[in-house]
Scaffold this motif. Structure first.
Motif, PDB file in Angstrom:
ATOM      1  N   MET A 116       0.810  -1.192   0.000  1.00  0.00           N
ATOM      2  CA  MET A 116       0.000   0.000   0.000  1.00  0.00           C
ATOM      3  C   MET A 116       0.861   1.267   0.000  1.00  0.00           C
ATOM      4  O   MET A 116       0.395   2.299  -0.447  1.00  0.00           O
ATOM      5  N   HIS A 117       2.082   1.157   0.505  1.00  0.00           N
ATOM      6  CA  HIS A 117       2.933   2.345   0.544  1.00  0.00           C
ATOM      7  C   HIS A 117       3.241   2.830  -0.878  1.00  0.00           C
ATOM      8  O   HIS A 117       3.018   3.994  -1.210  1.00  0.00           O
ATOM      9  N   ASN A 118       3.775   1.944  -1.689  1.00  0.00           N
ATOM     10  CA  ASN A 118       4.127   2.342  -3.049  1.00  0.00           C
ATOM     11  C   ASN A 118       2.886   2.506  -3.926  1.00  0.00           C
ATOM     12  O   ASN A 118       2.914   3.274  -4.879  1.00  0.00           O
ATOM     13  N   TYR A 119       1.823   1.829  -3.598  1.00  0.00           N
ATOM     14  CA  TYR A 119       0.567   2.020  -4.329  1.00  0.00           C
ATOM     15  C   TYR A 119       0.133   3.480  -4.213  1.00  0.00           C
ATOM     16  O   TYR A 119      -0.147   4.139  -5.208  1.00  0.00           O
ATOM     17  N   GLY A 120       0.090   3.988  -3.006  1.00  0.00           N
ATOM     18  CA  GLY A 120      -0.327   5.363  -2.786  1.00  0.00           C
ATOM     19  C   GLY A 120       0.631   6.379  -3.377  1.00  0.00           C
ATOM     20  O   GLY A 120       0.216   7.356  -4.014  1.00  0.00           O
ATOM     21  N   LEU A 121       1.920   6.155  -3.182  1.00  0.00           N
ATOM     22  CA  LEU A 121       2.903   7.106  -3.715  1.00  0.00           C
ATOM     23  C   LEU A 121       2.936   7.100  -5.239  1.00  0.00           C
ATOM     24  O   LEU A 121       3.082   8.158  -5.859  1.00  0.00           O
ATOM     25  N   SER A 122       2.809   5.932  -5.846  1.00  0.00           N
ATOM     26  CA  SER A 122       2.820   5.900  -7.312  1.00  0.00           C
ATOM     27  C   SER A 122       1.556   6.540  -7.873  1.00  0.00           C
ATOM     28  O   SER A 122       1.592   7.211  -8.906  1.00  0.00           O
ATOM     29  N   ALA A 123       0.431   6.366  -7.178  1.00  0.00           N
ATOM     30  CA  ALA A 123      -0.804   7.008  -7.618  1.00  0.00           C
ATOM     31  C   ALA A 123      -0.682   8.517  -7.544  1.00  0.00           C
ATOM     32  O   ALA A 123      -1.045   9.231  -8.491  1.00  0.00           O
ATOM     33  N   ILE A 124      -0.140   9.034  -6.453  1.00  0.00           N
ATOM     34  CA  ILE A 124       0.039  10.483  -6.309  1.00  0.00           C
ATOM     35  C   ILE A 124       1.021  11.011  -7.349  1.00  0.00           C
ATOM     36  O   ILE A 124       0.781  12.052  -7.960  1.00  0.00           O
ATOM     37  N   THR A 125       2.109  10.305  -7.567  1.00  0.00           N
ATOM     38  CA  THR A 125       3.103  10.720  -8.558  1.00  0.00           C
ATOM     39  C   THR A 125       2.485  10.797  -9.945  1.00  0.00           C
ATOM     40  O   THR A 125       2.683  11.767 -10.679  1.00  0.00           O
ATOM     41  N   TYR A 126       1.721   9.782 -10.306  1.00  0.00           N
ATOM     42  CA  TYR A 126       1.063   9.754 -11.622  1.00  0.00           C
ATOM     43  C   TYR A 126       0.077  10.906 -11.759  1.00  0.00           C
ATOM     44  O   TYR A 126       0.055  11.608 -12.773  1.00  0.00           O
ATOM     45  N   LEU A 127      -0.735  11.120 -10.743  1.00  0.00           N
ATOM     46  CA  LEU A 127      -1.739  12.180 -10.808  1.00  0.00           C
ATOM     47  C   LEU A 127      -1.106  13.568 -10.856  1.00  0.00           C
ATOM     48  O   LEU A 127      -1.578  14.445 -11.588  1.00  0.00           O
ATOM     49  N   ILE A 128      -0.040  13.773 -10.113  1.00  0.00           N
ATOM     50  CA  ILE A 128       0.662  15.064 -10.158  1.00  0.00           C
ATOM     51  C   ILE A 128       1.224  15.302 -11.545  1.00  0.00           C
ATOM     52  O   ILE A 128       1.105  16.396 -12.097  1.00  0.00           O
ATOM     53  N   TYR A 129       1.809  14.280 -12.131  1.00  0.00           N
ATOM     54  CA  TYR A 129       2.374  14.438 -13.473  1.00  0.00           C
ATOM     55  C   TYR A 129       1.284  14.724 -14.500  1.00  0.00           C
ATOM     56  O   TYR A 129       1.435  15.606 -15.351  1.00  0.00           O
ATOM     57  N   ILE A 130       0.166  14.017 -14.420  1.00  0.00           N
ATOM     58  CA  ILE A 130      -0.917  14.194 -15.383  1.00  0.00           C
ATOM     59  C   ILE A 130      -1.560  15.573 -15.263  1.00  0.00           C
ATOM     60  O   ILE A 130      -1.805  16.251 -16.258  1.00  0.00           O
ATOM     61  N   PHE A 131      -1.848  15.993 -14.040  1.00  0.00           N
ATOM     62  CA  PHE A 131      -2.595  17.238 -13.862  1.00  0.00           C
ATOM     63  C   PHE A 131      -1.733  18.498 -13.872  1.00  0.00           C
ATOM     64  O   PHE A 131      -2.219  19.570 -14.227  1.00  0.00           O
ATOM     65  N   THR A 132      -0.468  18.414 -13.475  1.00  0.00           N
ATOM     66  CA  THR A 132       0.361  19.618 -13.402  1.00  0.00           C
ATOM     67  C   THR A 132       1.479  19.640 -14.426  1.00  0.00           C
ATOM     68  O   THR A 132       2.019  20.706 -14.692  1.00  0.00           O
ATOM     69  N   ASN A 133       1.849  18.490 -14.958  1.00  0.00           N
ATOM     70  CA  ASN A 133       3.008  18.359 -15.849  1.00  0.00           C
ATOM     71  C   ASN A 133       4.281  18.923 -15.223  1.00  0.00           C
ATOM     72  O   ASN A 133       5.188  19.339 -15.918  1.00  0.00           O
ATOM     73  N   SER A 134       4.324  18.938 -13.898  1.00  0.00           N
ATOM     74  CA  SER A 134       5.500  19.412 -13.181  1.00  0.00           C
ATOM     75  C   SER A 134       6.498  18.273 -13.045  1.00  0.00           C
ATOM     76  O   SER A 134       6.310  17.357 -12.247  1.00  0.00           O
ATOM     77  N   ILE A 135       7.551  18.342 -13.830  1.00  0.00           N
ATOM     78  CA  ILE A 135       8.565  17.286 -13.795  1.00  0.00           C
ATOM     79  C   ILE A 135       9.317  17.308 -12.470  1.00  0.00           C
ATOM     80  O   ILE A 135       9.713  16.264 -11.961  1.00  0.00           O
ATOM     81  N   TRP A 136       9.485  18.480 -11.876  1.00  0.00           N
ATOM     82  CA  TRP A 136      10.218  18.583 -10.606  1.00  0.00           C
ATOM     83  C   TRP A 136       9.428  17.972  -9.463  1.00  0.00           C
ATOM     84  O   TRP A 136       9.987  17.222  -8.653  1.00  0.00           O
ATOM     85  N   LEU A 137       8.167  18.284  -9.382  1.00  0.00           N
ATOM     86  CA  LEU A 137       7.328  17.722  -8.323  1.00  0.00           C
ATOM     87  C   LEU A 137       7.152  16.215  -8.516  1.00  0.00           C
ATOM     88  O   LEU A 137       7.195  15.454  -7.550  1.00  0.00           O
ATOM     89  N   SER A 138       7.001  15.785  -9.748  1.00  0.00           N
ATOM     90  CA  SER A 138       6.895  14.355 -10.034  1.00  0.00           C
ATOM     91  C   SER A 138       8.180  13.634  -9.671  1.00  0.00           C
ATOM     92  O   SER A 138       8.152  12.524  -9.133  1.00  0.00           O
TER      93      SER A 138
END
Length: 66
Positions: free
Chosen positions: A1-23
């Protein structure tokens, strides 16, 4: 569940913000967390990879197919 949540957040941040630094920051946190879970012998490598893939796949399906 740890990496499940972090990978989901990483994917969503990249999709919605296109911020390579935050991703990249969240990707780094995901790698460190996955390594820690393996190092502490709480999960195997395949479990960490499965959680990561599942987190990305579920969000991909929710955003693109529904």
């Amino acid at each position: 569940m740890h990496n499940y949540g972090l990978s989901a957040i990483t994917y969503l941040i990249y999709i919605f913000t296109n911020s390579i630094w935050l991703s990249t920051l969240y990707l780094t946190l995901m790698i460190i967390t996955g390594y820690a879970r393996i190092y502490l012998r709480k999960h195997t490598f395949s479990q960490v990879i499965a959680g990561t893939i599942l987190g990305i796949l579920v969000n991909y399906i929710l955003l693109n197919l529904i």
